[in-house]
Motif scaffolding. Structure first.
Motif, short mmCIF file in Angstrom:
data_model
loop_
_atom_site.label_atom_id
_atom_site.label_comp_id
_atom_site.label_asym_id
_atom_site.label_seq_id
_atom_site.Cartn_x
_atom_site.Cartn_y
_atom_site.Cartn_z
N ILE A 116 -1.39 0.65 8.89
CA ILE A 116 -1.67 -0.02 7.62
C ILE A 116 -3.09 -0.60 7.70
O ILE A 116 -3.39 -1.43 8.55
N GLY A 117 -3.94 -0.14 6.80
CA GLY A 117 -5.33 -0.58 6.84
C GLY A 117 -5.62 -1.77 5.96
O GLY A 117 -6.47 -2.60 6.30
N GLU A 118 -4.91 -1.89 4.82
CA GLU A 118 -5.25 -2.97 3.88
C GLU A 118 -4.11 -3.17 2.89
O GLU A 118 -3.46 -2.20 2.45
N LEU A 119 -3.86 -4.43 2.57
CA LEU A 119 -2.98 -4.77 1.45
C LEU A 119 -3.87 -5.06 0.26
O LEU A 119 -4.33 -6.17 0.04
N ALA A 120 -4.14 -4.01 -0.50
CA ALA A 120 -5.10 -4.11 -1.59
C ALA A 120 -4.46 -4.72 -2.83
O ALA A 120 -3.28 -5.09 -2.84
N ASP A 121 -5.24 -4.84 -3.90
CA ASP A 121 -4.76 -5.49 -5.12
C ASP A 121 -3.56 -4.76 -5.74
O ASP A 121 -2.62 -5.40 -6.19
N SER A 122 -3.61 -3.41 -5.73
CA SER A 122 -2.54 -2.66 -6.39
C SER A 122 -1.92 -1.60 -5.49
O SER A 122 -1.12 -0.78 -5.96
N SER A 123 -2.23 -1.61 -4.20
CA SER A 123 -1.68 -0.58 -3.31
C SER A 123 -1.68 -1.06 -1.86
O SER A 123 -2.42 -1.97 -1.49
N VAL A 124 -0.82 -0.43 -1.09
CA VAL A 124 -0.83 -0.59 0.36
C VAL A 124 -1.55 0.63 0.93
O VAL A 124 -1.08 1.75 0.79
#
Length: 280
Positions: free
Chosen positions: A224-232
């Motif tokens: 998992i690289g990033e918990l972005a605003d609208s996606s994992v």
């Protein structure tokens, strides 16, 4: 009339004596100088050929060998000429000063060309890239087709020919994509927060393991690289041979989309909710 003939005979005798004195004084020096010049030029040729043979044994760049051999030969000949000039009594100090001034004038007039030449020599000696390598340098990316002393010829991926002066290329950062046999394929796949994260990672792991182009060593990375605003965002980074880099990347972009759709894993895209307020 007889007096004029006598004076003329006296002058002839005087000039003959002067010429004979010069011949006695400088004749041996001139002969020795000519012999030294012939031997010196012969030795210059031997030195040049010996230098080129020494470069052959060291697997030196074939483009640079004849040029450096010629420089060595001409430097040796210049030294021979200066030595011969001193043998016949010519002042070599002024001679060297004239050569230096002429060299400075030529250098100032051709400073751009000389800079390209110096850059070409550095590229051929240091060899940061070779023909058929894919490089990124001087603001251009493409395949190297030819390396000369003054310019480097490249072909970009739109099949356009690019000619770059060596001065720019040797003074800029160069990225050589062909220097190593393997490369890491960096891919990012975003899934929705409501999708099955573990299943998505299992699918990517399965696809990497089944693809023969993906290497086992070094091991691939799927995290998992990033918990972005609208996606994992899931990072998928397998290693492949350099020649398989782009085919692997393009195939994964297509196949992952198809597998995620089949497994019901959402790939989100930017959305905006608009709330309408109705006034009374």
């Amino acid at each position: 009339m007889e007096e004029e003939l006598t004076n003329s005979a006296d002058k002839v005798n005087e000039y003959s004596k002067i010429a004979f004195d010069y011949l006695i004084e400088y004749g041996p020096k001139v002969i020795m100088a000519v012999i030294a010049l012939i031997i010196g030029f012969w030795l210059a040729g031997k030195v040049k050929r010996g230098f080129i043979k020494a470069l052959d044994k060291r697997d030196f760049d074939p483009t640079l060998k004849p040029f450096i051999g010629n420089i060595v030969g001409w430097l040796f000949k210049i030294l021979v000429v200066i030595s011969v000039a001193s043998m016949v009594g010519i002042e070599t100090t002024s001679f060297i000063a004239v050569l230096g001034a002429a060299g400075l004038a030529v250098g100032l007039a051709l400073q751009g060309t000389l800079a390209n030449f110096a850059g070409g020599v550095l590229l051929l000696i240091l060899k940061p890239f070779k023909v058929d390598d894919v490089i990124d340098g001087a603001g251009y990316m493409g395949v190297v087709e030819e390396i000369t002393l003054f310019y480097t010829k490249m072909r970009n991926f739109q099949n356009r020919e690019i000619v770059i002066p060596n001065a720019r290329l040797s003074n800029d950062s160069i990225v050589n994509y062909s220097a190593k046999e393997i490369a890491r394929v960096d891919m990012v796949f975003g899934i929705g927060y409501g999708s099955d994260l573990k299943r998505a990672k299992e699918i990517l792991t399965e696809m990497v393991e089944k693809d023969e182009r993906c290497l086992d060593d070094p091991a691939p990375t799927i995290v998992i690289g990033e918990l972005a605003d609208s996606s994992v965002n899931i990072l998928c980074r397998p290693w492949t041979k350099v020649s398989d880099y782009w085919p692997t990347y393009w195939d994964f972009m297509e196949q992952v989309k198809l597998r995620f759709d089949a497994e019901g894993i959402e790939i989100p895209f930017p959305q905006r909710d608009v709330h309408m307020i109705k006034e009374d």
